[in-house]
Design an enzyme around this catalytic site. Sequence first.
Site, PDB file in Angstrom:
ATOM      1  N   GLU A   1       0.787  -1.362   0.079  1.00 25.97           N
ATOM      2  CA  GLU A   1      -0.110  -0.093  -0.032  1.00 25.97           C
ATOM      3  C   GLU A   1       0.917   1.292  -0.080  1.00 25.97           C
ATOM      4  O   GLU A   1       0.763   2.027   0.960  1.00 25.97           O
ATOM      5  CB  GLU A   1      -0.966  -0.105   1.232  1.00 25.97           C
ATOM      6  CG  GLU A   1      -1.716  -1.238   1.304  1.00 25.97           C
ATOM      7  CD  GLU A   1      -2.963  -1.074   2.470  1.00 25.97           C
ATOM      8  OE1 GLU A   1      -2.618  -0.206   3.442  1.00 25.97           O
ATOM      9  OE2 GLU A   1      -3.881  -1.960   2.310  1.00 25.97           O
TER      10      GLU A   1
ATOM     11  N   GLU B   1      -4.943  -9.088   0.738  1.00 20.85           N
ATOM     12  CA  GLU B   1      -5.494  -8.424   1.789  1.00 20.85           C
ATOM     13  C   GLU B   1      -6.927  -8.290   1.748  1.00 20.85           C
ATOM     14  O   GLU B   1      -7.533  -7.517   0.837  1.00 20.85           O
ATOM     15  CB  GLU B   1      -4.875  -7.276   2.582  1.00 20.85           C
ATOM     16  CG  GLU B   1      -3.672  -7.514   3.130  1.00 20.85           C
ATOM     17  CD  GLU B   1      -3.333  -5.972   3.978  1.00 20.85           C
ATOM     18  OE1 GLU B   1      -4.011  -5.396   4.567  1.00 20.85           O
ATOM     19  OE2 GLU B   1      -2.037  -5.901   4.026  1.00 20.85           O
TER      20      GLU B   1
HETATM   21  C1  GAL Z   1      -4.221  -2.354   5.903  1.00 22.87           C
HETATM   22  C2  GAL Z   1      -2.596  -2.641   6.105  1.00 22.87           C
HETATM   23  C3  GAL Z   1      -2.513  -3.469   7.291  1.00 22.87           C
HETATM   24  C4  GAL Z   1      -3.349  -3.872   8.296  1.00 22.87           C
HETATM   25  C5  GAL Z   1      -4.772  -3.733   7.708  1.00 22.87           C
HETATM   26  C6  GAL Z   1      -5.828  -3.642   8.865  1.00 22.87           C
HETATM   27  O1  GAL Z   1      -4.521  -1.040   5.153  1.00 22.87           O
HETATM   28  O2  GAL Z   1      -1.744  -3.110   5.041  1.00 22.87           O
HETATM   29  O3  GAL Z   1      -1.004  -3.395   7.709  1.00 22.87           O
HETATM   30  O4  GAL Z   1      -3.155  -2.718   9.236  1.00 22.87           O
HETATM   31  O5  GAL Z   1      -4.716  -2.368   7.006  1.00 22.87           O
HETATM   32  O6  GAL Z   1      -6.234  -2.395   9.343  1.00 22.87           O
END
Ligand code: GAL
Length: 467
Positions: A165, A363
């Site tokens: 990200e 993710e």
């Molecule tokens: C994403 C990030 C992660 C984790 C996730 C949940 O944006 O890549 O590190 O924190 O959010 O909050």
Amino acid sequence: MTHIFPDGFLWGAATSAPQSEGGQYEDGRTASTWDKWFEMEPDRFYQGRGPKNTSFTYERYKEDAELMKAINLNSFRTSISWNRLLPDGQELNQKAVTYYRDYFTQLKKNGVEPIVNLFHFDMPWWLMEKGGWENRESIDHFSFYAQTAFEQFGDLVNYWTTFNEPIVHVTCGYLGEYHWPKVFDLKRAIQVGHHTNLAHAAAVKAFRKLGQEGEIGNILNLSPVYARSNDEGDLLAKTNALELHVKSFLDPTVKGRYSDYLVQLLDENDLLPLTEEGDRELIAEGKVDFLGVNYYQPLRVQAVPESEKNQPARSLGDFSRHYNWPEKRMNKHRGWEIYPEGIYDLAMMIKEDYGNIPFYISENGMGVSEEERFMNADGVIEDDYRIEFISDHLANVQKAIEGGANCFGYHLWTFVDCWSWLNEFKNRYGFYRLNLETGERTPKKSAFWISEVISQNKLIDKNSIHY
Ligand code: GAL
């Protein structure tokens, strides 16, 4: 629909070094911005727990690899800590090499393919003191670090990614106060973004030059952008948001160039970053083999009222405004909208506008606070909401694959509950519950459910789970 996933589909979960490792200053590791920030302002963090222990992975990685196997995961993403591998940016830390080599070996021994990322919001403090990504020297430092990682672990890793990200350290650190150095300056933010794109490209270039086996990608948080209406102003806001929030990293990563629209938009607003000769050529070398797509929620926008517009622009809010869709379904714990159909729309955009490049959902997940409320008499968290969340998103992954999308995997955020930056452990995300005191890991209901989904390679009903 058959609900069968393709053979070889990557099923897994993701985490990062700063959120899971712990072992803060052990074995030569130096500080990142998170360690220092916590030392300076512990009150900014949810419960003053800090990044010291996180999920104890530095000690417990062998057990974790076995726990992954126990629920049938065949892949897992984590990151390397730059400040552990190269504590001062130059000298290789042999203890870090031993640790990561054993970590990746244990994963492989358990049938889990490691996907290894290089930067997950964790700027080494020594480099932040020189200006971090704002300083152009960061590009060479990152490329040296990337090359070192490829050389040390290339025989164990088939899937590399450069950033997680990358837009987030730009917006949270230079247009907000969620990441260090928490300043608010659009021009500086854009400079940081440009250097980050160059650093990504320099790492890809180093990877290609080494001629190693394996593939390299970049992990982007992508959101489909929806306009409030088809009115001209709303549609302009949509175009601008897409360019600034999505294409600013997606175009260089997949097409090897910034879009003409974006360059013109920045130019018109006197926001072009400082560049050097050769930048264009370097960005062109940053094209990846695959994408990681982090998807949590869509981006809904509307026109910016003329009376509120700065000209030239001084913030992203001068290009588009957030639109609060009255019908949205919410994850109230995290304050994020739940919109599973967004995955399908993203997949179609990648198929149609980005040459159908292979990607995986790197993710997706649901953070919930006070999960102990859902603990049954056997100590298992009955996280039916998470099962429903994953199920709804997987159904859209499936629909996208049937529609021709090149999606090769799905990773939940996260494997075992981990430390979430300023929020620390406020919201839990894992397949496994973490006992914060002992480090013990206990599978949640979703862990039993996913293991069955993976073994059958298809979506199954949550009520058919016995545990
Ligand atoms: C994403 C990030 C992660 C984790 C996730 C949940 O944006 O890549 O590190 O924190 O959010 O909050």
